[in-house]
Design an enzyme around this catalytic site. Structure first.
Site, PDB file in Angstrom:
ATOM      1  CG  ASP A   1      -4.851 -10.064   3.012  1.00  0.00           C
ATOM      2  OD1 ASP A   1      -4.474 -10.563   2.162  1.00  0.00           O
ATOM      3  OD2 ASP A   1      -4.350  -8.833   3.364  1.00  0.00           O
TER       4      ASP A   1
ATOM      5  CG  HIS B   1      -6.421  -5.778   1.730  1.00  0.00           C
ATOM      6  ND1 HIS B   1      -5.966  -6.280   2.709  1.00  0.00           N
ATOM      7  CD2 HIS B   1      -7.774  -5.531   2.153  1.00  0.00           C
ATOM      8  CE1 HIS B   1      -6.722  -7.071   3.647  1.00  0.00           C
ATOM      9  NE2 HIS B   1      -7.928  -6.151   3.383  1.00  0.00           N
TER      10      HIS B   1
ATOM     11  CG  ASP C   1      -2.640  -8.264   0.713  1.00  0.00           C
ATOM     12  OD1 ASP C   1      -1.798  -8.654   1.669  1.00  0.00           O
ATOM     13  OD2 ASP C   1      -3.661  -7.616   0.735  1.00  0.00           O
TER      14      ASP C   1
ATOM     15  CG  HIS D   1      -2.040  -0.920   1.248  1.00  0.00           C
ATOM     16  ND1 HIS D   1      -2.791  -1.146  -0.042  1.00  0.00           N
ATOM     17  CD2 HIS D   1      -2.316  -1.992   2.287  1.00  0.00           C
ATOM     18  CE1 HIS D   1      -3.702  -2.142   0.323  1.00  0.00           C
ATOM     19  NE2 HIS D   1      -3.356  -2.580   1.796  1.00  0.00           N
TER      20      HIS D   1
HETATM   21 ZN    ZN Z   1      -3.966  -7.386   2.682  1.00  0.00          ZN
END
Ligand code: ZN
Length: 370
Positions: free
Chosen positions: A264, A178, A176, A139
């Protein structure tokens, strides 16, 4: 076949403090351990040890990435800001990104761990490598920390492969749960790096990771987003890999593949709503390995990203590392049977549509690689 292994005890000393999941505790929010805590990673390392897996891996020493190496992908202002927060006793290095006192050295050690894995694979010391580094990085953008990520480990690693080892084309596959928004931002204008993110649609960051985010004019088609509906399981993820990731790799012809490996997307995770079990992660790993074998001599580096279910991340990680190394520890995932029998694990029609909608312009991708 040998698999390199990056780990440093100091990764566990990255201090995210207390929170209610990821929110600042206080008022009606009772403080608890921050959700990005050492246990998820330490337990993976521990399972590798007790399963005998660790003995099969080639240990690689991490070192701190230098400011110069970090500034290949980050602004000097960002690197200096993290240094200042760290030197002043810790605090927020960015939105939802706490670091402790002396945190700078640890986050630089995470990026440097990814660099060590790249060096070992590209020098031929090992065939492939898994870097169990912390904190995660995907991120983190050019100028900011975000969502537990301070420096973008996979981006630093990819630039190291390009600048130091002279590679012209590097692919980053991010599964991931996200969106890998920071990696996308860093390489938005860079046709030499193919970035692919498979993530839960609209989960985090909000409004990020849509299918029409394809890279700037000069790097068109080299950013691919595959936003999947919540509830996607092994079928949807494997379809994403087979129908989007592998054809994109074939068109782009990377000289090395880096996987931003979050766990995740598992059914147990508190921060996403997906259903990929250890067998699913192993199958995706096998598919990416086959593609990397054909395209770039199997040169593959996995860098650990998110994954917040402390009891389950270790079994997903073990499955991936067994696949990478070709060694079977004989340890069975005790959760697997339950997760395999969850309904809707197979590719559902609405998920198939989402995968189809993510199809890149392979012609443009071929152009970018030439
Ligand atoms: Zn994540």
């Amino acid at each position: 076949m040998s698999t390199g292994w990056v780990w440093d005890e100091r990764y566990m000393w990255h201090d995210t403090g207390h929170a209610a999941a990821f929110l600042t505790a206080g008022g009606v929010l009772e403080p608890d351990e921050h959700v990005e805590r050492p246990a998820t990673k330490r337990r993976l390392r521990n399972l590798l040890e007790v399963s005998g897996m660790l003995d099969q891996l080639t240990p690689l020493n991490a070192r701190e990435a230098t400011a110069e190496e970090l500034m290949r992908v980050h602004s000097s202002a960002h690197v200096e800001h993290v240094q200042e927060v760290s030197n002043s006793g810790g605090g927020m290095a960015g939105d939802q990104t706490p670091i402790g006192p002396g945190g700078y050295e640890i986050v630089a050690l995470a990026a440097g761990g990814a660099i060590a894995a790249i060096d070992a694979v590209l020098s031929g010391e090992v065939n492939n490598a898994y870097a169990l580094i912390r904190p995660p990085g995907h991120h983190s953008g050019i100028d900011h920390s975000l969502g537990f990520c301070v420096f973008n480990n996979v981006a630093v690693a990819a630039e190291h492969a390009r600048v130091v080892h002279g590679l012209k084309r590097v692919a980053i596959i991010d599964w991931d749960a996200h969106h890998g928004n920071g990696t996308q931002e860093i390489f938005w204008d860079q046709p030499g790096v193919l970035t692919i993110s498979i993530h839960q649609d609209g989960c985090y960051p909000p409004q990020s990771g849509l299918v029409d985010e394809c890279g700037s004019e000069q790097a068109l088609a080299t950013n691919i987003n595959i936003p999947l509906p919540p509830g996607s399981g092994v079928g949807a993820y494997q379809a994403s890999v087979e129908q989007i990731v592998v054809p994109a790799l074939n068109a782009f012809r990377p000289e090395m593949v880096i996987v931003a490996c979050g766990f995740d997307a598992s059914p147990m995770d508190p921060l996403a709503r997906m259903m990929v079990h250890s067998g699913g992660f192993a199958a995706m790993t096998a598919s990416v390995m086959t593609a990397a074998d054909e395209l770039c001599g199997g040169r593959l580096v996995f860098c650990h990203e998110g994954g917040y279910a402390a009891p389950y991340v270790p079994f997903c990680g073990l499955a991936v590392i067994e696949t990478l190394s070709g060694y079977s520890s004989g340890v069975e995932d005790p959760f697997l049977r339950g997760y395999e029998s969850l309904p809707f694990q197979d590719l559902q029609a609405h998920q198939a549509s989402a995968v189809e909608a993510a199809a890149p312009d392979l012609g443009k991708l071929e152009e970018a690689s030439s």
